[in-house]
Write an enzyme that holds these catalytic residues in place. Structure first.
Site, PDB file in Angstrom:
ATOM      1  N   TRP A 127       0.832  -1.185  -0.036  1.00 37.50           N
ATOM      2  CA  TRP A 127       0.074  -0.059  -0.127  1.00 37.50           C
ATOM      3  C   TRP A 127       0.805   1.208  -0.026  1.00 37.50           C
ATOM      4  CZ3 TRP A 127      -2.059   3.106   4.716  1.00 37.50           C
ATOM      5  CH2 TRP A 127      -3.057   3.828   4.208  1.00 37.50           C
ATOM      6  N   ASP A 208      -0.141  -5.592   9.523  1.00 37.12           N
ATOM      7  CA  ASP A 208      -1.038  -4.697   9.062  1.00 37.12           C
ATOM      8  C   ASP A 208      -2.201  -5.386   8.564  1.00 37.12           C
ATOM      9  OD1 ASP A 208      -2.716  -2.654   8.126  1.00 37.12           O
ATOM     10  OD2 ASP A 208      -1.613  -1.826   6.622  1.00 37.12           O
ATOM     11  N   ALA A 210      -6.018  -4.875   7.692  1.00 38.27           N
ATOM     12  CA  ALA A 210      -7.005  -3.690   7.492  1.00 38.27           C
ATOM     13  C   ALA A 210      -8.360  -4.171   6.500  1.00 38.27           C
ATOM     14  CB  ALA A 210      -6.342  -2.804   6.191  1.00 38.27           C
ATOM     15  N   LYS A 243     -13.030  -0.979   6.636  1.00 34.19           N
ATOM     16  CA  LYS A 243     -13.800  -1.798   5.687  1.00 34.19           C
ATOM     17  C   LYS A 243     -14.615  -2.527   6.271  1.00 34.19           C
ATOM     18  CE  LYS A 243      -9.859   0.069   3.705  1.00 34.19           C
ATOM     19  NZ  LYS A 243      -9.841   0.674   2.732  1.00 34.19           N
TER      20      LYS A 243
HETATM   21  C1  LMR Z   1      -7.107   1.707  -0.628  1.00 36.98           C
HETATM   22  O1  LMR Z   1      -6.009   0.988  -0.539  1.00 36.98           O
HETATM   23  O2  LMR Z   1      -7.608   2.058  -1.526  1.00 36.98           O
HETATM   24  C2  LMR Z   1      -7.673   2.205   0.858  1.00 36.98           C
HETATM   25  O3  LMR Z   1      -6.794   1.702   1.534  1.00 36.98           O
HETATM   26  C3  LMR Z   1      -7.962   3.514   1.122  1.00 36.98           C
HETATM   27  C4  LMR Z   1      -6.834   4.336   1.071  1.00 36.98           C
HETATM   28  O4  LMR Z   1      -6.820   5.275   1.836  1.00 36.98           O
HETATM   29  O5  LMR Z   1      -5.917   4.225   0.241  1.00 36.98           O
END
Ligand code: LMR
Length: 395
Positions: A127, A208, A210, A243
């Site tokens: 991410w 992590d 999420a 989420k």
């Molecule tokens: C994503 O990866 O789309 C989500 O985790 C939202 C974000 O804040 O990027």
């Protein structure tokens, strides 16, 4: 002073939303930011959340401050949700944070404070904020190979080759489940091999999580994390309720630090609470209070789990439909992996030019690395998307 600011580059994920909004085409599809969408393209409030809001509204008598570390009931429920009974409660220090990102931030701060020379090892890809935040904070970041472009699965051999260079007290970040952005996940055996390595190297896992509940189930998605937690002396965890409770804008998250003994718990807890004080004093309470109500109430908890199961099943169905549609329309099995991936995202393996053409010629908004939000395809959007991909790949 302020004239020194330079224009910022668009956020790789959020920037896409601006472009999508400005696009006048009716048949456009947004597969960018990771939010669940129903068949109508809306991101609904879960009914368990709505009911908890009524309970909170009727029962709350004050808005005065809570403890610096946040609501105790919330933190305890989150510990149970994530860790089950893998680790004794008195070894787990918890901190309420603004979203999972807030938990990441506070744990990055903790690493910097006590372990400033440590290297934080991140998967390539990961991410984008994992990297950007660490760099902005001046942390030592290294990446390890993770994703095999050819198979769209985890390249475990390459990963192990890279992380065997991990040093004592370095920190290895893993996605607890539903890897973002690839959708390709480590299996239980691989988690166990990584655990062996971390123990041997005296390095620290940082998980992590999420998307708990978006892959195979609430317990299933936490199983690997729990198995590792049961074996290691220390672990950091950033958990998000954005989420799985659909509480995105309410910013609900929890940082956890597993200590090697119960004696360390209090001093670690107090240090985490000081990080809240230093950065923003108190985490927002509203969403966390809702989560505490839902998890602590048998009936609401069951309702929430039913809704979560429905969301997960929607995404799993879309995965199979999309894999089938792309096989048919593109006359190739190269996209079969979509049905094997888990979670909200899959990385399709398209080039940047193909991603641009999907957007410009077909109104299909995919993140630049060809990550799609699977939930964005609900409500009959699989067919038009597969048709657009076939058109782009066809010439
Ligand atoms: C994503 O990866 O789309 C989500 O985790 C939202 C974000 O804040 O990027």
């Amino acid at each position: 002073m302020l004239e020194k600011f330079q224009p910022t580059p668009p956020d790789p994920i959020l920037g896409l939303g601006q472009l999508f909004k400005a696009d006048p085409r009716d048949n456009k599809i947004d597969l960018g930011v990771g939010v669940f969408k129903d068949a109508a393209g809306n991101t609904p409030i879960m009914s368990a959340v709505k009911k908890a809001e009524v309970i909170l509204h009727d029962s709350q008598t004050t808005k005065t401050y809570k403890g610096l570390a946040g609501d105790e009931a919330f933190r305890d429920e989150m510990r149970k949700l994530v860790l089950g009974d893998a680790v004794a409660a008195d070894r787990v220090a918890t901190l309420q944070t603004p979203g999972g990102t807030g938990a990441l931030r506070q744990l990055y701060e903790a690493i910097k404070k006590v372990n400033g020379d440590a290297t934080l090892w991140l998967s390539d890809p990961t991410w984008p904020s994992h990297v950007a935040m660490g760099k902005a904070m001046g942390m030592n970041i290294r990446t390890y190979r993770y994703f095999d472009q050819a198979t769209s699965m985890v390249n475990f051999d390459a990963m192990m080759e890279d992380i065997k260079g991990i040093q004592p007290q370095d920190v290895l970040m893993l996605h607890g489940c539903c890897h973002n952005p690839t959708g390709a996940n480590l299996n239980a055996d691989q988690w166990s091999v990584i655990t062996d390595l971390l123990l041997q190297k005296n390095a620290i896992p940082f998980i992590d999580i999420a998307y708990q509940g978006f892959g195979d189930g609430l317990d299933e998605d936490a199983a690997n994390l729990r198995a590792m937690a049961a074996r290691v002396p220390e672990m950091l965890i950033a958990a998000s309720c954005s989420k799985n409770f659909g509480l995105y804008r309410d910013r609900v998250g929890c940082a956890m630090a597993i200590c090697d003994s119960a004696e360390k718990h209090d001093v670690v807890s107090r240090n985490l609470a000081v990080l809240n004080r230093m950065n923003y004093s108190f985490a927002p309470d509203h969403g966390a209070a809702l989560v505490a109500i839902i998890l602590g109430d048998e009936v609401l908890n069951a309702e929430w789990q039913r809704e979560l199961t429905e969301m997960r099943d929607t995404m799993l169905t879309i995965r199979q439909e999309l894999a089938d549609a792309l096989r048919l329309k593109c006359n190739t099995d190269r996209f079969d992996f979509i049905a094997e991936h888990r979670g909200m995202f899959s990385r399709l393996g398209l080039t940047k030019e193909e991603v641009d053409r999907l957007r410009d010629e077909h109104g299909m908004y995919v993140v630049g690395d060809s990550r799609i939000n699977i939930a964005g395809l609900s409500g009959g959007r699989v067919e038009p998307f597969a048709t657009a991909v076939a058109a782009v790949l066809g010439g």
